[in-house]
Design a protein around this motif. Structure first.
Motif, PDB file in Angstrom:
ATOM      1  N   GLY A  77      36.631  21.336  26.705  1.00 17.35           N
ATOM      2  CA  GLY A  77      37.659  20.939  27.839  1.00 17.35           C
ATOM      3  C   GLY A  77      37.976  19.445  27.650  1.00 17.35           C
ATOM      4  N   THR A  78      37.518  18.817  26.721  1.00 13.91           N
ATOM      5  CA  THR A  78      37.937  17.386  26.438  1.00 13.91           C
ATOM      6  C   THR A  78      37.971  16.954  25.146  1.00 13.91           C
ATOM      7  OG1 THR A  78      35.484  16.308  26.118  1.00 13.91           O
ATOM      8  CG2 THR A  78      36.350  16.574  28.419  1.00 13.91           C
ATOM      9  N   SER A  79      38.760  15.825  24.958  1.00 10.35           N
ATOM     10  CA  SER A  79      38.853  15.282  23.490  1.00 10.35           C
ATOM     11  C   SER A  79      39.008  13.610  23.748  1.00 10.35           C
ATOM     12  CB  SER A  79      40.102  15.732  23.003  1.00 10.35           C
ATOM     13  OG  SER A  79      40.119  14.951  21.688  1.00 10.35           O
ATOM     14  N   PRO A  80      38.048  12.789  23.193  1.00 12.11           N
ATOM     15  CA  PRO A  80      36.988  13.465  22.380  1.00 12.11           C
ATOM     16  C   PRO A  80      35.935  14.313  22.959  1.00 12.11           C
ATOM     17  CG  PRO A  80      36.884  11.209  22.409  1.00 12.11           C
ATOM     18  CD  PRO A  80      37.999  11.424  23.355  1.00 12.11           C
ATOM     19  N   GLY A  81      35.301  15.017  22.319  1.00 15.61           N
ATOM     20  CA  GLY A  81      34.086  15.693  22.830  1.00 15.61           C
ATOM     21  C   GLY A  81      32.866  15.046  23.379  1.00 15.61           C
ATOM     22  N   PRO A  82      32.140  15.461  23.765  1.00 19.97           N
ATOM     23  CA  PRO A  82      30.744  14.620  24.221  1.00 19.97           C
ATOM     24  C   PRO A  82      30.245  14.176  23.111  1.00 19.97           C
ATOM     25  CG  PRO A  82      30.222  17.151  24.023  1.00 19.97           C
ATOM     26  CD  PRO A  82      31.838  17.095  23.870  1.00 19.97           C
ATOM     27  N   VAL A  83      29.818  12.847  23.537  1.00 20.53           N
ATOM     28  CA  VAL A  83      28.801  12.090  22.611  1.00 20.53           C
ATOM     29  C   VAL A  83      27.528  13.024  22.437  1.00 20.53           C
ATOM     30  CG1 VAL A  83      27.321  10.119  22.225  1.00 20.53           C
ATOM     31  CG2 VAL A  83      29.686   9.997  23.125  1.00 20.53           C
ATOM     32  N   LEU A  84      27.455  13.429  21.072  1.00 26.28           N
ATOM     33  CA  LEU A  84      26.056  14.077  21.038  1.00 26.28           C
ATOM     34  C   LEU A  84      25.240  13.127  20.409  1.00 26.28           C
ATOM     35  CD1 LEU A  84      27.249  17.435  19.126  1.00 26.28           C
ATOM     36  CD2 LEU A  84      26.921  16.999  21.564  1.00 26.28           C
TER      37      LEU A  84
END
Ligand SMILES: [Cu+2]
Length: 491
Positions: A77-84
């Motif tokens: 649901g976002t961009s950037p995606g989560p920090v993994l």
């Protein structure tokens, strides 16, 4: 089909992972190459064990500026995606759920992982079908700032691949981070709403000009240029300059910034008015000679880790050194506590980028590799309304049996750029050591992506120690899609 349950578990795992507080699951379930959505009766343990992380690929709307919405595709649901945040050498599982109507895959950029999980179809990684899902399982290494992104071909479709919002930071932590900073920031450079043009980019602004031109042909190709991709809307992370919250700092703070060029189309040069960057790592790898510089240049795919000492109270702009690009969104405001004036942009005094100063100049201990692989890059101008084609050693992808490595041997790669564009070239699953940039020697600088200046030459040494197929390509999506790639294989 336990999709609902699966999603809930995935979401919980993701939340924990993003907070950094999660204890990683030690599950050693074998990697599932099956898509449960295609096989709803599957009841093997790996199908029900929650993954450590879940990435859901789906359409999103980003408000990059007030009432300026971008329709794209993102992760969760976002961009950037989560920090993994992953722990080096600790196996991890990532479930990827594709809720779009085209096949996708996720590439783990800068990691030493097998070809079948690397996330490149050319290497044999399976695509995640539309409406399907796939579990990636791998052991993250080496430690450092990596990233993950779509590796789908886009071709003439500017709503696919790295033109979309499918990317995020991937931090592999060694457990040895001294933590000598007060704030940690993740800044991704982006462009949006790409379109075709036959106008050339401003090379001086976007980093082509790095000195001599050893690969400039005696006779230039004067055939009419074809279509290129460009953009007029930019952001850092999801917000255009001035549209998001400022970065809030206090005097005396040391800020660690992780900067990523997540653009599909252009190299970028950035600066923070009134401040310097102390570069400590490139592409996630510690540099031998940390240096303080006024500007950073990053090609698509490259990362830089740098400290900024907050010692100039005020309200400043961190952004592109190119006025039109910065004014069209590629920037963010840095605001010191109790400072309330208009954000200031001061052009940097020495806007020069030179990779070699971050290496060492002492004589390399190791002799030059016995094997040399020359790679000549050429553009075939295609004329109005057509797409230019890109050749490596005289032909477009595929290159059957041309780049064959023998395990354990070392190779000197010579990138010869006989085009009028600066190309950020990337080799999957390996690191290479920069040896020479346009005649200037260096050593000890380990990278996975390097900008080869226009009409320029970069030499890099490679140790062939990762058997399997490895994709080499320009990280500018259109160049890759129209021929600028090659597969390395092992004998
Ligand atoms: Cu390129």
């Amino acid at each position: 089909m336990k999709r609902r349950k699966f999603l809930q578990l995935g979401g919980a795992a993701l939340l924990g992972g993003a907070s950094g507080a999660r204890a990683f699951a030690q599950s050693q379930a074998p990697m599932s190459m099956q898509s449960p959505s295609q096989n709803p009766s599957a009841s093997k343990p790996e199908d029900t064990t929650p993954a450590d992380f879940t990435l859901r690929i789906a359409p999103i709307a980003l408000e990059v500026a007030p009432s300026r919405f971008i329709s794209t595709i993102g992760y969760n649901g976002t961009s950037p995606g989560p920090v993994l945040r992953l722990r080096e050498n600790r196996p991890v599982t990532v479930d990827v759920i594709n809720e779009t109507d085209t096949a996708e895959l996720v590439h783990w950029h800068g990691l030493f992982v097998p070809s079948e999980v690397d996330g490149a179809e050319e290497e044999g990684t399976p695509m995640v079908p539309p409406g399907g899902r796939h579990r990636y399982q791998f052991t993250p290494k080496p430690a450092g700032t990596r990233w993950y992104h779509s590796h789908a071909m886009a071709g003439a479709d500017l709503h696919r691949g790295t033109y979309t919002g499918q990317y995020g930071f991937l931090m592999i932590e060694s457990g040895n981070d001294p933590g000598k900073y007060d704030q940690e920031l993740f800044l991704a450079l982006r462009d949006w709403e790409p379109f075709f043009t036959d106008q050339m980019e401003n090379e001086a602004a976007e980093g082509g000009g790095m000195g001599p031109q050893p690969e400039r042909p005696a006779t230039l190709d004067t055939r009419p240029n074809g279509l290129e991709v460009t953009s007029q809307l930019f952001s850092i992370n999801e917000k255009a300059l001035g549209a998001g919250e400022p970065i809030r700092v206090r005097i005396g703070q040391r800020v660690l910034v992780h900067i990523l060029n997540a653009s599909a189309i252009e190299n970028r040069t950035i600066a923070l008015s009134g401040h310097q960057f102390r570069v400590i790592a490139m592409d996630g790898n510690t540099v031998p000679s940390p240096q303080s510089v006024n500007v950073l240049m990053l090609g698509p795919g490259e990362r830089i880790d740098a400290y900024i000492e907050m010692n100039q109270p005020g309200v400043w702009i961190l952004g592109s050194t190119d006025d039109s690009t910065r004014n069209a969104g590629l920037g963010v405001i840095v605001e010191y506590e109790n400072q309330h004036r208009e954000p200031q942009w001061v052009p940097p005094s020495k806007p020069v980028w030179d990779y070699t100063i971050f290496g060492t100049t002492r004589q390399p201990v190791r002799p030059a590799p016995a094997n040399t692989i020359d790679m000549v890059f050429e553009k075939i101008p295609s004329g109005a309304g057509q797409f230019n084609l890109w050749h490596v050693n005289g032909k477009p992808y595929p290159h059957d049996q041309e780049f064959v490595l023998r395990e354990g041997e070392r190779y000197r790669l010579v990138f010869r750029n006989r085009t009028d564009d600066a190309h950020p070239v990337h080799l999957h699953r390996h690191l290479f050591e920069l040896v020479d940039v346009n005649g200037k020697p260096t050593s000890g600088l380990m990278k996975d992506t390097v900008i080869v200046p226009f009409y320029g030459r970069v030499t890099a040494d490679l140790t062939a120690d990762r058997p399997g197929l490895s994709l080499f390509h320009c990280h500018i999506q259109q160049h890759m899609d129209y021929g600028f790639k090659a597969l390395f294989r092992y004998a």
